[in-house]
Write an enzyme that holds these catalytic residues in place. Sequence first.
Site, PDB file in Angstrom:
ATOM      1  N   SER A   1      -1.069  -5.764  -3.246  1.00 15.83           N
ATOM      2  CA  SER A   1      -0.549  -5.386  -3.206  1.00 15.83           C
ATOM      3  C   SER A   1       0.567  -4.177  -2.048  1.00 15.83           C
ATOM      4  O   SER A   1      -0.053  -3.361  -2.583  1.00 15.83           O
ATOM      5  CB  SER A   1       1.118  -6.363  -3.652  1.00 15.83           C
ATOM      6  OG  SER A   1       1.601  -5.416  -4.318  1.00 15.83           O
ATOM      7  N   LYS A   2       1.910  -4.441  -0.812  1.00 12.44           N
ATOM      8  CA  LYS A   2       2.096  -3.217  -0.967  1.00 12.44           C
ATOM      9  C   LYS A   2       2.572  -2.064  -1.670  1.00 12.44           C
ATOM     10  O   LYS A   2       1.857  -1.137  -1.807  1.00 12.44           O
ATOM     11  CB  LYS A   2       3.647  -3.008  -0.294  1.00 12.44           C
ATOM     12  CG  LYS A   2       3.570  -4.446   1.249  1.00 12.44           C
ATOM     13  CD  LYS A   2       2.812  -3.103   2.027  1.00 12.44           C
ATOM     14  CE  LYS A   2       2.222  -3.609   3.590  1.00 12.44           C
ATOM     15  NZ  LYS A   2       2.074  -2.660   5.062  1.00 12.44           N
ATOM     16  N   ARG A   3       2.836  -2.372  -3.196  1.00 10.67           N
ATOM     17  CA  ARG A   3       3.613  -1.786  -4.050  1.00 10.67           C
ATOM     18  C   ARG A   3       2.145  -0.878  -4.481  1.00 10.67           C
ATOM     19  O   ARG A   3       2.083   0.191  -5.559  1.00 10.67           O
ATOM     20  CB  ARG A   3       3.362  -2.572  -5.540  1.00 10.67           C
ATOM     21  CG  ARG A   3       4.233  -1.901  -6.781  1.00 10.67           C
ATOM     22  CD  ARG A   3       4.649  -3.737  -7.303  1.00 10.67           C
ATOM     23  NE  ARG A   3       3.515  -4.194  -7.566  1.00 10.67           N
ATOM     24  CZ  ARG A   3       2.767  -4.831  -8.432  1.00 10.67           C
ATOM     25  NH1 ARG A   3       2.405  -4.033  -9.052  1.00 10.67           N
ATOM     26  NH2 ARG A   3       1.783  -5.805  -8.312  1.00 10.67           N
TER      27      ARG A   3
END
Length: 467
Positions: A242-244
Amino acid sequence: MSHRPVVTRIAPSPTGYMHIGTARTALFNWLFARHHGGTFLLRIEDTDRERSTSQATAAILRGMTWLGLDWDGEAVSQFDQKDRHAAVAHEMLARGAAYKCFASQDEIEVFREAATAEKRSTLYRSPWRDAAPATHPDARYVIRMKAPQTGDTVIDDAVQGRVTFRNDLLDDMIVLRSDGTPTYMLAVVVDDHDMGVTHVIRGDDHLQNAARQTMVYDAMGWDIPVWAHIPLIFGPDGKKLSKRHGATGVEEYQAMGYPAAGMRNYLTRLGWSHGDDEFFTTDQAKEWFNLEGIGRAPARLDFKKLENLCGQHIAASDDAALLHELEAYLAVTDAPPLNDVQRDTLSRALYCLKDRAKTFPDLIEKAEFSLNARPVIPDDAAAKTLDPVSRSILKTLTPQLQTGTWTKETLEPFLTDAAAAHGIGFGKLAGPLRAALAGRTATPSVYDMMLVLGKDETIARLNDAAT
RNA sequence: GGUCCGUUCGUCUAUCGGUUAGGACAUCAGGUUUUCAACCUGAGAAGAGGGGUUCGACUCCCCUACGGACUGCCA
């Protein structure tokens, strides 16, 4: 089980950026097609008119191009085939393989909510499956597949093996929406068939879809392609990417300065193996790639290994190609382009730089001595080495340097002797030389820098530092 | 909840019933060196758990645990 030439495709949906996982799937399809001398197609799955954008399509094309995944023919739009899809849906209707369903979305929604609340299966059974045409209302309808309700549907997957699904657990999927547009489940099958796709290599999030799609193939009497459902890629922590995690989009990797060849090598090796081979060229990958080498477990992204591989590819690149890719990198990051002097100096410096860089920013950072014009501004650590004693030594060097020939063979003994003449080892002299030449304490070899810079520039920098 | 998939060193993986379970990245310790990087040498590090099958299981089967995907008039 035909012997048709291999045709693969990558079918991304243009609803955002290009995911790194999509890139790997594209890579596998490309490698497989190229290995077999087959065809690799690019189809944009844009039947979701709400979410599809032309910017996203452009991003996909850019990502593919950057990675060097050339597709055959034009990229095709799935939406362009909507009439054909609708025709197939009606053909299925005519064959009795599909039916009109007049249930409204609200109705189905209510059913699902109730089913969920009561912990019952949310599998929807349309009451219209066997309704007589005479009872059909004059209303909007969808076309649903009349899926078998008994028996099994078996998928023979090149990666996952034989997977069996119970038909009574699958519902009658919608193939044509009430607005007449096709759903993905119909469109993929029709397009893959029409385009002659022989091998469907895609993420294993589609594994169950393969069962449903098999039903469409069967209903139309079409040949089923070879399935190969590959595991998804996870972030370094083992969680869904994910973007994380920092980078999920292909273009982010490009912007981080990873060379495309290193990226291809890393991504190929992630979830696929050819014995113990770790570092390989794209040509080797094409030669070796097969479906048997694909693993069944999801793999985590490891940036350290990516960097290591990229470093090896940079080191192995020829200078001209490396410079070219570096300039392309500069362009995508909106960095100022190289001027003629910089390009010239850098191209001569590459030989002593590329062994020590893992990424393009890394390379640029290490190339700084060759990119920046005088005066050289030493950083704090470098400034410390330029004490009065060192400066006086540098001063004595320049007149003698003026007369010597400019090769490593002459420079080396000259500097060693010069150091000795001042009662110090060359190591002690190298510090101030680095500071004078590069303004840094960590640089390529002093000799290499002098060679790259040339006699005049070297002497000028030495004089700058000495005064 | 249901269906399906997965599980070997920290990470990527090799092994396709018989190996001291191998390699790579990373880590640590030495070495080389002109700084950094590189390079060389070495070290530690793994079959999720439990049952079977077998002369013999990492490898085949079952169960459990954990992770994941799917379960849309999204793709």
